[in-house]
Design an enzyme around this catalytic site. Sequence first.
Site, PDB file in Angstrom:
ATOM      1  N   GLU A 134       0.825  -1.206   0.000  1.00  0.00           N
ATOM      2  CA  GLU A 134       0.000   0.000   0.000  1.00  0.00           C
ATOM      3  C   GLU A 134       0.859   1.256   0.000  1.00  0.00           C
ATOM      4  O   GLU A 134       0.556   2.241  -0.680  1.00  0.00           O
ATOM      5  CB  GLU A 134      -0.952   0.006   1.203  1.00  0.00           C
ATOM      6  CG  GLU A 134      -1.982  -1.113   1.201  1.00  0.00           C
ATOM      7  CD  GLU A 134      -3.044  -0.958   0.104  1.00  0.00           C
ATOM      8  OE1 GLU A 134      -3.070   0.086  -0.565  1.00  0.00           O
ATOM      9  OE2 GLU A 134      -3.833  -1.904  -0.079  1.00  0.00           O
ATOM     10  N   ASP A 274      -4.621  -9.475  -8.368  1.00  0.00           N
ATOM     11  CA  ASP A 274      -4.929  -8.532  -9.458  1.00  0.00           C
ATOM     12  C   ASP A 274      -3.748  -7.756 -10.050  1.00  0.00           C
ATOM     13  O   ASP A 274      -3.410  -7.883 -11.225  1.00  0.00           O
ATOM     14  CB  ASP A 274      -6.037  -7.560  -9.014  1.00  0.00           C
ATOM     15  CG  ASP A 274      -5.824  -6.929  -7.636  1.00  0.00           C
ATOM     16  OD1 ASP A 274      -4.798  -7.212  -7.004  1.00  0.00           O
ATOM     17  OD2 ASP A 274      -6.679  -6.126  -7.202  1.00  0.00           O
ATOM     18  N   GLU A 367     -18.781  -5.311  -3.147  1.00  0.00           N
ATOM     19  CA  GLU A 367     -17.433  -5.881  -3.063  1.00  0.00           C
ATOM     20  C   GLU A 367     -17.389  -7.312  -3.601  1.00  0.00           C
ATOM     21  O   GLU A 367     -16.462  -7.708  -4.268  1.00  0.00           O
ATOM     22  CB  GLU A 367     -16.955  -5.849  -1.602  1.00  0.00           C
ATOM     23  CG  GLU A 367     -15.509  -6.252  -1.385  1.00  0.00           C
ATOM     24  CD  GLU A 367     -14.504  -5.236  -1.951  1.00  0.00           C
ATOM     25  OE1 GLU A 367     -14.910  -4.207  -2.518  1.00  0.00           O
ATOM     26  OE2 GLU A 367     -13.288  -5.497  -1.834  1.00  0.00           O
ATOM     27  N   GLU A 388     -12.168   0.789 -10.002  1.00  0.00           N
ATOM     28  CA  GLU A 388     -11.841  -0.137 -11.098  1.00  0.00           C
ATOM     29  C   GLU A 388     -12.794  -0.066 -12.295  1.00  0.00           C
ATOM     30  O   GLU A 388     -12.360  -0.145 -13.438  1.00  0.00           O
ATOM     31  CB  GLU A 388     -11.750  -1.575 -10.571  1.00  0.00           C
ATOM     32  CG  GLU A 388     -10.491  -1.868  -9.757  1.00  0.00           C
ATOM     33  CD  GLU A 388     -10.519  -1.317  -8.340  1.00  0.00           C
ATOM     34  OE1 GLU A 388     -11.592  -0.845  -7.909  1.00  0.00           O
ATOM     35  OE2 GLU A 388      -9.474  -1.348  -7.657  1.00  0.00           O
TER      36      GLU A 388
HETATM   37  C1  DMJ Z   1      -6.267   0.673  -5.191  1.00  0.00           C
HETATM   38  O1  DMJ Z   1      -5.556   1.013  -4.076  1.00  0.00           O
HETATM   39  C2  DMJ Z   1      -5.380   0.020  -6.204  1.00  0.00           C
HETATM   40  O2  DMJ Z   1      -6.008   0.085  -7.435  1.00  0.00           O
HETATM   41  C3  DMJ Z   1      -5.041  -1.409  -5.858  1.00  0.00           C
HETATM   42  O3  DMJ Z   1      -4.322  -2.071  -6.864  1.00  0.00           O
HETATM   43  C4  DMJ Z   1      -6.250  -2.222  -5.507  1.00  0.00           C
HETATM   44  N1  DMJ Z   1      -7.424  -1.459  -5.423  1.00  0.00           N
HETATM   45  C5  DMJ Z   1      -7.418  -0.218  -4.760  1.00  0.00           C
HETATM   46  C6  DMJ Z   1      -8.712   0.526  -4.963  1.00  0.00           C
HETATM   47  O4  DMJ Z   1      -9.805  -0.300  -5.101  1.00  0.00           O
END
Ligand code: DMJ
Length: 574
Positions: A134, A274, A367, A388
């Site tokens: 993060e 992802d 979600e 997204e």
């Molecule tokens: C974001 O912090 C980034 O896109 C991350 O890869 C996963 N998703 C969150 C937001 O949904």
Amino acid sequence: MSPSLHPSHVFLCFLISFAFFVDPSSQHLDDVRKKQMREKVREMFYHAYDNYMTYAFPHDELKPLTKTFTDSLSELGNLKLEHLPTDYNGSAVTLIESLSSLAIMGNKTEFEKGVLWLSENLTFDIDARVNLFECNIRVLGGLISAHLLAIDPTNRLIQGSYNNQLLHLAEDLGKRFLPAFETPTGLPYAWINFKNGVMENETTQTSTSGCGSLILEMGALSRLTGDPRFESAALRALRQLWRMRSSLDLLGTTLDVVTGEWLEYSSSIGAGVDSFYEYLLKAYILFGKEDYWQMFRSAYLASQKYFRHGPWYHEANMWSGKPTYWQLTSLQAFWPGLQVLVGDVSAANSSHREFFHVWEKFGVLPERYLLDHQMIHPTEKYYPLRPELAESTFYLYQATKDPWYLDVGETMVKSLNLYTKVAGGFASVRDVTTMQLEDHQHSFFLAETCKYLYLLFDDSFVAKRNYIFTTEGHPLQVMSSWHEKLPENYFSGNWTFSKSGAWESGASALSMQVCPSIAPNSRRPEQHRESVCHVPDKKMDHRCWGNKECGVDATSCRQRSCSGVGFCGLWNPL
Ligand code: DMJ
């Protein structure tokens, strides 16, 4: 001008074919609508930003219902209050995350003010335990992207002098990340203490995305500072992760960084994995290393083989390939955007439509949605303002210029304003079935959600330069000096070849012939390419007096007709 494989160039392949069908009057209407919508998104951004600056800055995120702040972000997972020094005032995460959006919206004053504040006040010399992933995507990525924007003379974002302060901060942060990689496998710990490195008894569990999505930011940091340690650490971790794949080219979701064993075998394109896929492709675009492409290609093909079920993607066991969970997760909605980057627009379009149906069904995207029961997950009913779907909508509109994606964006803007806007900012939705709100405005709402919606309606920023966007929506310019070697070939079959050495000023994916073929796939004639055939209805509200006012359906390529009550649709039986 730097050569690039920028998305907007890949998109050109599709624009060329679509352009023949665009009626000038509907084009004008689209332009008017885009301007109006852009202004609505701008208002949204500033409502979120101004409230953050008023009630939360320099803390990390805004609590919009109580107009207070939080430093113990559940998503960022960092800065637990008990670890904070008493004089700790936050790391201004939302400000860092907002800089590239401010730049895109052309707010030079606020961008420069933010840069100056960070230069003078931001410090990482604090006893705080942070989540590496993060912190990398939000803070390191935010700083590097803003640095690149600040030194780009075309933007003229800084009036006074800029002495690489953001880069120095990024370098300091990058050095604090390095101890996390000191494991027998080279896979980084998920958590690190800024001041003391890896803490005693730190958990050895991490996720695939946690250790496989660091290469863009850390690679860029190495290129900018000349210190190879950042890129090497991220690359070593990525290679190790790839070595741990199954014979089916699938990776699990969680693993142990010390033993290198998988802890969760279920594999997917969603939570926990992802951005691993995303970074393989984007690292290839940014750094031009063939390796990344090879890894991405195998991983992408496996995802299509084992997860894809029509427009949906379920999870599968990494060893057997057998389906595990039939669930749609909100995070998966980035996938169509990634597919646009590889040129798989038709697949992107059909998945995107399904995600949008779910959005329409609930008003926002829950979600988790159980595909096998066609119902929402009993506990994961929230929508934390995630970006997204907006992200994929932006990419698909770039690829097709199909005004339907503008409708999607408009619907999203309406829903966000209707359900999540409060006096103190934008609040997450705790339960999409009741629209009960939660006191949290995540920083990614400013870094991504607003940015992608803005870019959907005004793409002038990406038209000027070739960028790729990090997983947190921070633009990094694609530069030839960062490329090592151009690829010789892409997917076999419906992919064409690039001519090595064909880079030229303004070179695009089209001029380099790296677009997928736009001719119908002769081996699979049933597969239509969305928007190659698409002809919009004459009127935006789809009203009609006769068949002549109806166009050709974007997905099925079938002629639409006018119904008895005056609406264009697919009324004729097949
Ligand atoms: C974001 O912090 C980034 O896109 C991350 O890869 C996963 N998703 C969150 C937001 O949904």
